[in-house]
Write a protein that holds these residues in place. Structure first.
Motif, mmCIF file in Angstrom:
data_model
loop_
_atom_site.group_PDB
_atom_site.id
_atom_site.type_symbol
_atom_site.label_atom_id
_atom_site.label_comp_id
_atom_site.label_asym_id
_atom_site.label_seq_id
_atom_site.Cartn_x
_atom_site.Cartn_y
_atom_site.Cartn_z
ATOM 1 N N GLY A 52 11.262 41.798 -31.596
ATOM 2 C CA GLY A 52 10.662 43.129 -31.698
ATOM 3 C C GLY A 52 11.372 44.047 -32.679
ATOM 4 O O GLY A 52 10.737 44.845 -33.373
ATOM 5 N N PHE A 53 12.696 43.941 -32.750
ATOM 6 C CA PHE A 53 13.458 44.823 -33.626
ATOM 7 C C PHE A 53 13.853 44.161 -34.934
ATOM 8 O O PHE A 53 14.226 44.835 -35.886
ATOM 9 C CB PHE A 53 14.712 45.331 -32.905
ATOM 10 N N GLY A 54 13.806 42.841 -34.984
ATOM 11 C CA GLY A 54 14.155 42.102 -36.196
ATOM 12 C C GLY A 54 12.890 41.583 -36.860
ATOM 13 O O GLY A 54 11.886 42.285 -36.963
ATOM 14 N N SER A 55 12.953 40.357 -37.306
ATOM 15 C CA SER A 55 11.800 39.714 -37.941
ATOM 16 C C SER A 55 10.821 39.264 -36.870
ATOM 17 O O SER A 55 11.142 38.406 -36.049
ATOM 18 C CB SER A 55 12.254 38.510 -38.760
ATOM 19 N N PHE A 56 9.645 39.850 -36.887
ATOM 20 C CA PHE A 56 8.651 39.543 -35.860
ATOM 21 C C PHE A 56 7.937 38.240 -36.181
ATOM 22 O O PHE A 56 7.587 37.972 -37.333
ATOM 23 C CB PHE A 56 7.624 40.668 -35.743
ATOM 24 N N ASN A 57 7.753 37.427 -35.155
ATOM 25 C CA ASN A 57 7.034 36.165 -35.266
ATOM 26 C C ASN A 57 6.109 36.097 -34.061
ATOM 27 O O ASN A 57 6.568 35.965 -32.927
ATOM 28 C CB ASN A 57 8.020 34.997 -35.276
ATOM 29 N N LEU A 58 4.808 36.216 -34.288
ATOM 30 C CA LEU A 58 3.851 36.312 -33.183
ATOM 31 C C LEU A 58 3.879 35.096 -32.275
ATOM 32 O O LEU A 58 3.872 35.238 -31.049
ATOM 33 C CB LEU A 58 2.433 36.547 -33.717
ATOM 34 N N SER A 59 3.908 33.903 -32.840
ATOM 35 C CA SER A 59 3.874 32.710 -31.986
ATOM 36 C C SER A 59 5.126 32.619 -31.110
ATOM 37 O O SER A 59 5.031 32.279 -29.920
ATOM 38 C CB SER A 59 3.713 31.443 -32.833
ATOM 39 N N ALA A 60 6.286 32.945 -31.657
ATOM 40 C CA ALA A 60 7.511 32.936 -30.863
ATOM 41 C C ALA A 60 7.465 34.035 -29.799
ATOM 42 O O ALA A 60 7.921 33.833 -28.670
ATOM 43 C CB ALA A 60 8.726 33.122 -31.760
ATOM 44 N N PHE A 61 6.896 35.179 -30.138
ATOM 45 C CA PHE A 61 6.793 36.275 -29.178
ATOM 46 C C PHE A 61 5.873 35.903 -28.023
ATOM 47 O O PHE A 61 6.188 36.161 -26.862
ATOM 48 C CB PHE A 61 6.292 37.544 -29.879
ATOM 49 N N ILE A 62 4.747 35.272 -28.333
ATOM 50 C CA ILE A 62 3.812 34.834 -27.285
ATOM 51 C C ILE A 62 4.493 33.838 -26.350
ATOM 52 O O ILE A 62 4.336 33.898 -25.126
ATOM 53 C CB ILE A 62 2.530 34.243 -27.912
ATOM 54 N N MET A 63 5.258 32.931 -26.918
ATOM 55 C CA MET A 63 5.974 31.968 -26.086
ATOM 56 C C MET A 63 6.962 32.654 -25.155
ATOM 57 O O MET A 63 7.081 32.295 -23.977
ATOM 58 C CB MET A 63 6.709 30.959 -26.965
ATOM 59 N N GLN A 64 7.655 33.660 -25.653
ATOM 60 C CA GLN A 64 8.620 34.379 -24.826
ATOM 61 C C GLN A 64 7.935 35.208 -23.742
ATOM 62 O O GLN A 64 8.456 35.328 -22.631
ATOM 63 C CB GLN A 64 9.536 35.243 -25.687
ATOM 64 N N VAL A 65 6.786 35.783 -24.062
ATOM 65 C CA VAL A 65 6.018 36.508 -23.042
ATOM 66 C C VAL A 65 5.614 35.542 -21.932
ATOM 67 O O VAL A 65 5.733 35.857 -20.739
ATOM 68 C CB VAL A 65 4.780 37.210 -23.655
ATOM 69 N N ALA A 66 5.145 34.351 -22.308
ATOM 70 C CA ALA A 66 4.770 33.347 -21.312
ATOM 71 C C ALA A 66 5.998 32.951 -20.480
ATOM 72 O O ALA A 66 5.910 32.830 -19.251
ATOM 73 C CB ALA A 66 4.164 32.128 -22.000
ATOM 74 N N TRP A 67 7.127 32.751 -21.134
ATOM 75 C CA TRP A 67 8.376 32.394 -20.452
ATOM 76 C C TRP A 67 8.760 33.479 -19.450
ATOM 77 O O TRP A 67 9.144 33.192 -18.320
ATOM 78 C CB TRP A 67 9.473 32.226 -21.503
ATOM 79 N N LEU A 68 8.627 34.728 -19.881
ATOM 80 C CA LEU A 68 8.937 35.869 -19.019
ATOM 81 C C LEU A 68 7.999 35.919 -17.817
ATOM 82 O O LEU A 68 8.438 36.098 -16.676
ATOM 83 C CB LEU A 68 8.834 37.169 -19.821
ATOM 84 N N LEU A 69 6.715 35.738 -18.039
ATOM 85 C CA LEU A 69 5.742 35.794 -16.944
ATOM 86 C C LEU A 69 5.930 34.638 -15.961
ATOM 87 O O LEU A 69 5.875 34.847 -14.743
ATOM 88 C CB LEU A 69 4.314 35.783 -17.504
ATOM 89 N N ILE A 70 6.160 33.448 -16.474
ATOM 90 C CA ILE A 70 6.362 32.300 -15.594
ATOM 91 C C ILE A 70 7.646 32.458 -14.784
ATOM 92 O O ILE A 70 7.674 32.195 -13.573
ATOM 93 C CB ILE A 70 6.368 30.989 -16.404
ATOM 94 N N GLY A 71 8.704 32.907 -15.418
ATOM 95 C CA GLY A 71 9.955 33.143 -14.704
ATOM 96 C C GLY A 71 9.817 34.228 -13.648
ATOM 97 O O GLY A 71 10.333 34.100 -12.539
ATOM 98 N N SER A 72 9.108 35.289 -13.984
ATOM 99 C CA SER A 72 8.871 36.372 -13.017
ATOM 100 C C SER A 72 8.055 35.872 -11.836
ATOM 101 O O SER A 72 8.334 36.213 -10.679
ATOM 102 C CB SER A 72 8.152 37.538 -13.699
ATOM 103 N N TYR A 73 7.057 35.055 -12.123
ATOM 104 C CA TYR A 73 6.264 34.442 -11.056
ATOM 105 C C TYR A 73 7.162 33.604 -10.149
ATOM 106 O O TYR A 73 7.050 33.668 -8.923
ATOM 107 C CB TYR A 73 5.148 33.579 -11.654
ATOM 108 N N GLY A 74 8.066 32.833 -10.742
ATOM 109 C CA GLY A 74 8.982 32.019 -9.951
ATOM 110 C C GLY A 74 9.882 32.857 -9.069
ATOM 111 O O GLY A 74 10.168 32.487 -7.926
ATOM 112 N N ILE A 75 10.341 33.991 -9.573
ATOM 113 C CA ILE A 75 11.185 34.884 -8.772
ATOM 114 C C ILE A 75 10.400 35.429 -7.584
ATOM 115 O O ILE A 75 10.871 35.410 -6.442
ATOM 116 C CB ILE A 75 11.750 36.020 -9.640
ATOM 117 N N VAL A 76 9.195 35.916 -7.844
ATOM 118 C CA VAL A 76 8.363 36.479 -6.771
ATOM 119 C C VAL A 76 8.040 35.398 -5.741
ATOM 120 O O VAL A 76 8.133 35.629 -4.530
ATOM 121 C CB VAL A 76 7.075 37.109 -7.348
#
Length: 89
Positions: A52-76
């Protein structure tokens, strides 16, 4: 080459995700465990900050959003399972 705080956040995020996966393979962490999920969520946040603050890469960002959502789901899910286990007679 100069490094900014968001570069370090990205490196730390990658290290956390890789370490979590390594510890899972070494059977030091459980895939459904809170520590494993937190390492993945915090790692994804670090990489997202770097993107977000450096060189933006949409595909890498989408992967990280998915990683964040899946991990959050696992926590819940883990919290719900622990509560159900405590409530059993």
């Amino acid at each position: 080459m100069s490094f900014f705080w968001y570069d370090w956040a990205g490196y730390l995020g990658v290290a956390l995700v890789l370490l979590a996966f390594f510890l899972l393979q070494e059977r030091k962490l459980q895939g459904s465990g809170l520590v494993y999920q937190l390492m993945n969520v915090l790692g994804a946040i670090g990489v997202m900050l770097s993107l977000g603050f450096g060189s933006f890469n949409l595909s890498a960002f989408i992967m990280q959003v998915a990683w964040l959502l899946i991990g959050s789901y696992g926590i819940v899910r883990g919290i719900k399972r622990r509560r159900e286990t405590r409530e059993l007679p």
